[in-house]
Design an enzyme around this catalytic site. Structure first.
Site, PDB file in Angstrom:
ATOM      1  CB  CYS A  53      96.672  96.077  26.363  1.00 16.53           C
ATOM      2  SG  CYS A  53      97.497  97.940  25.441  1.00 16.53           S
ATOM      3  CG  HIS A  93      94.820 100.568  28.762  1.00 14.49           C
ATOM      4  ND1 HIS A  93      95.973  99.287  29.400  1.00 14.49           N
ATOM      5  CD2 HIS A  93      95.190 100.185  27.926  1.00 14.49           C
ATOM      6  CE1 HIS A  93      96.565  98.764  28.645  1.00 14.49           C
ATOM      7  NE2 HIS A  93      96.606  99.621  27.161  1.00 14.49           N
ATOM      8  CD  GLU A 138      94.574  99.772  33.384  1.00 13.53           C
ATOM      9  OE1 GLU A 138      96.127  99.248  31.520  1.00 13.53           O
ATOM     10  OE2 GLU A 138      94.139  98.546  32.423  1.00 13.53           O
TER      11      GLU A 138
END
EC number: 6.3.5.3
Length: 225
Positions: free
Chosen positions: A85, A202, A204
């Site tokens: 990002c 994302h 994560e």
């Protein structure tokens, strides 16, 4: 192995990245940008957030921070680097990867889950998948539209440096499945080395089933490849 997650002023996904890496069995720690990289990091994450408040444009200030010279040097020596990002924006700004990220076609901040088609499964970041697999990850960005000229895009395609494209649940790359207007639906690309990659979604935030999915695990395991 210890992965350094670089924290700039305005980063807000650094703790998420450290936790997610721990989830997949990889040691990680936050590195404050002013302290510089630790000696011999085994990997580097440029995390999401709003480094320097996205002043000028997203990633522009962080891309010129002194620590990024050390990140570039580490990348040139084969240290794996993943920009996520805002980290993807920083990666493009500093020349780690080609292209640029700019304002979404909708001119709105968009926070939603999207589907991605795996374009190249022969990289550290995608070896958990097969070519054409469809995975689901969240996005949260206002400047996520990947821009690149047609000639450079053709070169990336020819060199298999496109990691992911936005798609629908069946793997079709369509205008409707492209959340931000990215050129040719591109959501993630490689640098000159396959050990360097950036992506707008994302991973994560997709490592725990109870929070909506685990497709991000395969990407983060790239640090162990």
């Amino acid at each position: 192995m210890t992965v350094s997650v670089v924290q700039f002023g305005g980063s807000n996904c650094d703790r998420d990245a450290v936790r997610a890496l721990h989830d997949v069995g990889i040691d990680a720690e936050r590195t404050w940008h002013e302290d510089g990289l630790p000696e011999n990091p085994s990997g580097i994450v440029l995390p999401g957030g709003f480094s320097y408040g996205d002043y000028l444009r997203a990633g522009a200030m962080a891309g010129r921070a002194p620590i990024m010279a050390a990140v570039r040097d580490a990348a040139s020596e084969g240290v794996p680097v993943l920009g996520i990002c805002n980290g993807a924006q920083v990666g493009c700004e500093t020349g780690l990867t080609p292209g640029a990220f700019t304002t979404n076609a909708s001119a709105r901040f968009q926070c939603e889950h999207v589907h991605l088609r795996v374009e190249n499964a022969d990289t550290p970041w995608t070896r958990a998948f097969e070519p054409g697999d469809v995975i689901e990850l969240p996005i949260a960005h206002g400047e996520g539209r990947f821009e690149i000229d047609e000639e450079r895009l053709d070169e990336l395609d020819a060199d298999d440096r496109i990691l992911f494209r936005y798609c629908d649940a069946d793997g079709n790359v369509t205008p409707e499945s492209n959340p931000n207007g990215s050129t040719d639906g591109v959501a993630g690309v490689l640098g000159e080395r396959e050990s360097v990659a950036v992506l707008m979604p994302h991973p994560e935030r997709a490592t725990l089933a109870e929070l909506g999915g685990t497709d991000g695990r395969g990407i983060l395991r790239g640090f162990a490849e």
